[in-house]
Design an enzyme around this catalytic site. Structure first.
Site, PDB file in Angstrom:
ATOM      1  N   HIS A  14       0.865  -1.322   0.068  1.00 53.03           N
ATOM      2  CA  HIS A  14       0.222  -0.006   0.072  1.00 53.03           C
ATOM      3  C   HIS A  14       0.977   1.236  -0.139  1.00 53.03           C
ATOM      4  O   HIS A  14       1.933   1.227   0.589  1.00 53.03           O
ATOM      5  CB  HIS A  14      -0.752  -0.012   1.247  1.00 53.03           C
ATOM      6  CG  HIS A  14      -1.944   0.985   1.261  1.00 53.03           C
ATOM      7  ND1 HIS A  14      -1.719   2.401   1.646  1.00 53.03           N
ATOM      8  CD2 HIS A  14      -3.260   1.008   1.033  1.00 53.03           C
ATOM      9  CE1 HIS A  14      -2.741   3.135   1.566  1.00 53.03           C
ATOM     10  NE2 HIS A  14      -3.599   2.403   1.053  1.00 53.03           N
ATOM     11  N   ASP A  16       0.889   4.056   1.503  1.00 50.18           N
ATOM     12  CA  ASP A  16       1.187   4.683   2.815  1.00 50.18           C
ATOM     13  C   ASP A  16       2.384   3.810   3.545  1.00 50.18           C
ATOM     14  O   ASP A  16       3.163   4.353   4.450  1.00 50.18           O
ATOM     15  CB  ASP A  16      -0.146   4.802   3.560  1.00 50.18           C
ATOM     16  CG  ASP A  16      -0.849   5.991   2.943  1.00 50.18           C
ATOM     17  OD1 ASP A  16      -0.298   7.036   2.408  1.00 50.18           O
ATOM     18  OD2 ASP A  16      -1.900   5.811   3.322  1.00 50.18           O
ATOM     19  N   LYS A  17       2.218   2.367   3.433  1.00 48.86           N
ATOM     20  CA  LYS A  17       3.060   1.472   3.954  1.00 48.86           C
ATOM     21  C   LYS A  17       4.402   1.418   3.159  1.00 48.86           C
ATOM     22  O   LYS A  17       5.299   1.125   3.983  1.00 48.86           O
ATOM     23  CB  LYS A  17       2.507   0.103   3.968  1.00 48.86           C
ATOM     24  CG  LYS A  17       1.437  -0.072   4.990  1.00 48.86           C
ATOM     25  CD  LYS A  17       2.012  -0.068   6.512  1.00 48.86           C
ATOM     26  CE  LYS A  17       1.205   0.544   7.383  1.00 48.86           C
ATOM     27  NZ  LYS A  17       2.015   0.894   8.717  1.00 48.86           N
ATOM     28  N   GLU A  42      10.282  11.594   6.731  1.00 49.11           N
ATOM     29  CA  GLU A  42       8.792  11.435   6.225  1.00 49.11           C
ATOM     30  C   GLU A  42       9.149  11.166   4.744  1.00 49.11           C
ATOM     31  O   GLU A  42      10.063  11.556   4.357  1.00 49.11           O
ATOM     32  CB  GLU A  42       7.968  12.453   6.342  1.00 49.11           C
ATOM     33  CG  GLU A  42       7.947  13.363   7.786  1.00 49.11           C
ATOM     34  CD  GLU A  42       7.394  12.531   8.840  1.00 49.11           C
ATOM     35  OE1 GLU A  42       6.439  11.772   8.618  1.00 49.11           O
ATOM     36  OE2 GLU A  42       7.537  12.648   9.846  1.00 49.11           O
ATOM     37  N   GLU A  59      14.605  15.377   9.437  1.00 48.00           N
ATOM     38  CA  GLU A  59      15.723  15.750   9.997  1.00 48.00           C
ATOM     39  C   GLU A  59      16.685  14.484  10.525  1.00 48.00           C
ATOM     40  O   GLU A  59      16.142  13.522  11.064  1.00 48.00           O
ATOM     41  CB  GLU A  59      15.413  16.774  11.293  1.00 48.00           C
ATOM     42  CG  GLU A  59      14.848  17.830  10.843  1.00 48.00           C
ATOM     43  CD  GLU A  59      13.275  17.601  10.806  1.00 48.00           C
ATOM     44  OE1 GLU A  59      12.756  18.413   9.779  1.00 48.00           O
ATOM     45  OE2 GLU A  59      12.499  16.870  11.591  1.00 48.00           O
ATOM     46  N   LYS A 183      -5.681  -4.390   0.680  1.00 48.82           N
ATOM     47  CA  LYS A 183      -6.461  -3.769   1.791  1.00 48.82           C
ATOM     48  C   LYS A 183      -7.516  -4.855   2.059  1.00 48.82           C
ATOM     49  O   LYS A 183      -7.867  -5.654   1.509  1.00 48.82           O
ATOM     50  CB  LYS A 183      -7.266  -2.517   1.572  1.00 48.82           C
ATOM     51  CG  LYS A 183      -6.078  -1.254   1.176  1.00 48.82           C
ATOM     52  CD  LYS A 183      -7.316  -0.175   0.935  1.00 48.82           C
ATOM     53  CE  LYS A 183      -7.640   0.215   2.059  1.00 48.82           C
ATOM     54  NZ  LYS A 183      -8.149   1.934   2.171  1.00 48.82           N
ATOM     55  N   PHE A 258      -9.158  -4.722  -9.709  1.00 54.96           N
ATOM     56  CA  PHE A 258      -7.993  -3.928  -9.203  1.00 54.96           C
ATOM     57  C   PHE A 258      -6.679  -3.941  -9.891  1.00 54.96           C
ATOM     58  O   PHE A 258      -5.563  -4.697  -9.236  1.00 54.96           O
ATOM     59  CB  PHE A 258      -7.878  -4.388  -7.655  1.00 54.96           C
ATOM     60  CG  PHE A 258      -7.164  -3.684  -6.831  1.00 54.96           C
ATOM     61  CD1 PHE A 258      -6.416  -2.385  -6.974  1.00 54.96           C
ATOM     62  CD2 PHE A 258      -6.885  -3.772  -5.574  1.00 54.96           C
ATOM     63  CE1 PHE A 258      -5.667  -1.539  -6.288  1.00 54.96           C
ATOM     64  CE2 PHE A 258      -6.125  -3.074  -4.464  1.00 54.96           C
ATOM     65  CZ  PHE A 258      -5.527  -2.011  -5.047  1.00 54.96           C
ATOM     66  N   ASP A 266      -2.649   5.815  -5.875  1.00 54.91           N
ATOM     67  CA  ASP A 266      -2.880   6.644  -4.713  1.00 54.91           C
ATOM     68  C   ASP A 266      -1.740   7.375  -4.350  1.00 54.91           C
ATOM     69  O   ASP A 266      -0.413   6.579  -4.036  1.00 54.91           O
ATOM     70  CB  ASP A 266      -3.482   6.096  -3.791  1.00 54.91           C
ATOM     71  CG  ASP A 266      -5.112   5.569  -3.970  1.00 54.91           C
ATOM     72  OD1 ASP A 266      -5.664   6.515  -3.973  1.00 54.91           O
ATOM     73  OD2 ASP A 266      -5.279   4.243  -4.119  1.00 54.91           O
ATOM     74  N   ALA A 267      -1.331   8.607  -3.868  1.00 50.63           N
ATOM     75  CA  ALA A 267      -0.272   9.037  -3.171  1.00 50.63           C
ATOM     76  C   ALA A 267      -0.147   8.242  -2.010  1.00 50.63           C
ATOM     77  O   ALA A 267      -1.061   8.250  -1.269  1.00 50.63           O
ATOM     78  CB  ALA A 267      -0.280  10.634  -2.963  1.00 50.63           C
ATOM     79  N   ARG A 272       0.457   7.756   7.994  1.00 47.87           N
ATOM     80  CA  ARG A 272      -1.046   7.835   7.740  1.00 47.87           C
ATOM     81  C   ARG A 272      -1.918   6.845   7.865  1.00 47.87           C
ATOM     82  O   ARG A 272      -3.240   6.881   7.741  1.00 47.87           O
ATOM     83  CB  ARG A 272      -1.160   8.310   6.079  1.00 47.87           C
ATOM     84  CG  ARG A 272      -2.539   9.071   5.862  1.00 47.87           C
ATOM     85  CD  ARG A 272      -2.558   9.942   4.707  1.00 47.87           C
ATOM     86  NE  ARG A 272      -2.069   9.123   3.325  1.00 47.87           N
ATOM     87  CZ  ARG A 272      -2.076   9.675   2.138  1.00 47.87           C
ATOM     88  NH1 ARG A 272      -2.297  10.886   2.307  1.00 47.87           N
ATOM     89  NH2 ARG A 272      -1.636   9.007   1.340  1.00 47.87           N
ATOM     90  N   LYS A 273      -1.200   5.451   8.383  1.00 45.31           N
ATOM     91  CA  LYS A 273      -2.116   4.572   9.059  1.00 45.31           C
ATOM     92  C   LYS A 273      -1.982   4.107  10.245  1.00 45.31           C
ATOM     93  O   LYS A 273      -1.586   3.093  10.710  1.00 45.31           O
ATOM     94  CB  LYS A 273      -1.600   3.268   8.164  1.00 45.31           C
ATOM     95  CG  LYS A 273      -2.091   3.464   6.695  1.00 45.31           C
ATOM     96  CD  LYS A 273      -3.800   3.253   6.512  1.00 45.31           C
ATOM     97  CE  LYS A 273      -4.266   3.471   5.193  1.00 45.31           C
ATOM     98  NZ  LYS A 273      -4.149   4.851   4.479  1.00 45.31           N
ATOM     99  N   LYS A 293      10.940   7.555  13.106  1.00 46.97           N
ATOM    100  CA  LYS A 293      11.148   8.291  14.215  1.00 46.97           C
ATOM    101  C   LYS A 293      12.052   7.672  15.099  1.00 46.97           C
ATOM    102  O   LYS A 293      11.661   6.394  15.533  1.00 46.97           O
ATOM    103  CB  LYS A 293      10.011   8.826  15.066  1.00 46.97           C
ATOM    104  CG  LYS A 293       8.987   9.810  14.383  1.00 46.97           C
ATOM    105  CD  LYS A 293       7.744   9.961  15.176  1.00 46.97           C
ATOM    106  CE  LYS A 293       6.906  10.914  14.392  1.00 46.97           C
ATOM    107  NZ  LYS A 293       5.565  11.322  14.952  1.00 46.97           N
ATOM    108  N   LYS A 297      11.970  10.151  20.463  1.00 43.41           N
ATOM    109  CA  LYS A 297      10.624  10.637  20.079  1.00 43.41           C
ATOM    110  C   LYS A 297       9.566   9.664  20.835  1.00 43.41           C
ATOM    111  O   LYS A 297       9.305   8.732  20.423  1.00 43.41           O
ATOM    112  CB  LYS A 297      10.141  10.557  18.578  1.00 43.41           C
ATOM    113  CG  LYS A 297      10.861  11.802  17.773  1.00 43.41           C
ATOM    114  CD  LYS A 297      12.236  11.693  17.546  1.00 43.41           C
ATOM    115  CE  LYS A 297      12.927  12.680  16.620  1.00 43.41           C
ATOM    116  NZ  LYS A 297      14.175  12.646  16.374  1.00 43.41           N
ATOM    117  N   ASP A 299       6.388   9.718  20.784  1.00 45.32           N
ATOM    118  CA  ASP A 299       5.328   9.110  20.011  1.00 45.32           C
ATOM    119  C   ASP A 299       5.595   7.774  19.837  1.00 45.32           C
ATOM    120  O   ASP A 299       4.573   6.968  19.822  1.00 45.32           O
ATOM    121  CB  ASP A 299       5.320   9.983  18.694  1.00 45.32           C
ATOM    122  CG  ASP A 299       4.833  11.400  18.593  1.00 45.32           C
ATOM    123  OD1 ASP A 299       3.904  11.581  19.495  1.00 45.32           O
ATOM    124  OD2 ASP A 299       4.972  12.129  17.837  1.00 45.32           O
TER     125      ASP A 299
END
Length: 414
Positions: A14, A16-17, A42, A59, A183, A258, A266-267, A272-273, A293, A297, A299
């Site tokens: 995918h 995003d992945k 990113e 960074e 998906k 598909f 798709d960008a 984003r997931k 990260k 971090k 997060d």
């Protein structure tokens, strides 16, 4: 009828992945060279019929004269995942077919001041940012085949099983006409707190043009063939059959075809997931992404630590469900707050306040301590980019250390 809950997953192919994998591969390379590297990278991908682009931004701070070839890593990861042909959605092999733009600088000196030990307001290593992080665990998966001890919500576990099986079927040649993008979505019906039945299973798999190759242009026959093969070789081998019934709705490629997928369709973007990465929506999420990260971090590292703590609370028999929230202020080592919520499942009359006190005594959530205890300064992150960050089997080399139970901690909590 009971309540129904739905979770989804996406495959490593995918878009995003793909970006998560690129970001985490860069992190692994940096941290292998310098365990104290500061990394926040990113990626963005987008393709077209004749060209694709990968944009890297963020960074990176490495000690001395150490250098990393960011472009080479990005191309390598995309090719490993299967993006070696524009017809599939991207060809990352050459500059002619894919441009890689690198917009990576160094970590802000103001942020470094609060994170470096011995500098800033707090002499200890402080949190890399303010924020809230959640960890979650539940016993509901214990009765499911192959899931004992994972302590995860069933809908997200099964969603991951489907996408992982699709990726394996492609890479092994079991279904050689599959392409990288996929998906899944699984809806589970509960009776009380127990998952009892799947009401629907949805899987979309990118595929070659079988209508042209095998069925004389007949897309109806193509879809019928793909549906039959996917159900037989992916769905029925991934999903516990006792949870399926004649009423379970199975949807394979709901639009009928598909072909066009990946970055062309798709960008993609790193981070984003986040619900796919965590608990499928059943446990709360603080909003911060994990991939790309380094462990300074919070997060990422504090989300891992909160999951580690919640898993111990449940494994110790204190509750059937546990959600732990930890919050931080940038530059400060000690959390600003710790909150425990067992959602009414606490056992033996032990209150959430009492469990919280035990958690505080058993776990040290200061960034330097949780990084050390979980061994997070190692190149263990690329493998988290698909299949979820939680409910995984710990690796021998320290990967998924936040999933490993510690007998001494279990004794402290009990």
């Amino acid at each position: 009828m009971g309540r129904t809950f739905t979770s989804e997953s996406v495959s490593s192919g995918h878009p995003d992945k793909l970006c998560d994998a690129i970001s985490d591969a860069i992190l692994d390379e940096c941290i292998a060279l310098d365990p104290h590297a500061r990394v926040a990278v990113e990626a963005l991908v987008k393709g077209s019929s004749d060209h694709s682009s990968i944009v890297l931004a963020g960074e990176v701070t490495l000690s001395g004269d150490l250098e990393v070839d960011f472009e080479a890593i990005a191309r390598r990861v995309a090719l490993e995942i299967g993006y070696d042909d524009l017809a599939v959605g991207m060809d990352a092999s050459t500059e002619d077919t894919c441009t890689v733009s690198c917009l990576i600088g160094r970590q802000s000196a103001d942020i470094a001041l609060g994170v470096d030990s011995g500098s800033g307001i707090d002499p200890e290593q402080g949190a890399g940012d303010q924020g809230i992080m959640f960890g979650y665990a539940t016993t509901e998966s214990d009765s499911m085949d192959g899931a004992d001890g994972l302590l995860m919500p069933v809908p997200i576990l099964l969603s991951h099983r489907l996408t992982s099986a699709a990726t394996e079927a492609r890479s092994s040649g079991l279904l050689p006409w599959l392409r990288p993008d996929a998906k899944s979505q699984v809806s589970v019906r509960y009776e009380g707190a127990k998952p009892v039945e799947l009401t629907s299973v949805v899987l979309a798999v990118q595929h070659d043009d079988l209508a042209t190759e095998m069925f004389d242009g007949d897309v109806v026959r193509e879809h019928s063939f793909i549906r039959s093969e996917v159900i037989d070789k992916i769905v029925r081998t991934s999903i516990p059959q006792e949870m399926m019934s004649e009423d379970t709705r199975i949807v394979i490629n709901g639009t009928g075809r598909f072909l066009l997928g990946g970055p062309h369709a798709d960008a993609g973007l790193t981070g984003r997931k986040v619900i796919v990465d965590s608990y499928g929506g059943m446990g709360r999420h603080g909003g911060g992404a994990f991939s790309g990260k380094d462990p300074s971090k919070v997060d990422r590292s504090a989300s891992y630590a909160a999951r580690w703590a919640a898993k111990h609370v449940v494994a110790a028999g204190l509750a059937d469900k546990c959600e732990i929230q930890v919050s931080y202020a940038i530059g400060i080592a000690e959390p600003t707050a710790i909150h425990v919520d067992t959602q009414g499942t606490g056992r033996d009359g032990i209150s959430d306040i009492e469990i919280e006190q035990r958690v505080r005594a058993a776990f040290d959530f200061r960034p330097s301590m949780l990084i050390e205890r979980l061994g997070l300064r190692r190149p263990i992150y690329r493998r988290t980019a698909a299949g979820g960050h939680f409910g995984r089997i710990p690796d021998e080399d320290g990967g998924f250390s936040w999933e490993r139970l510690d007998d001494s901690i279990l004794s402290m909590l009990s």
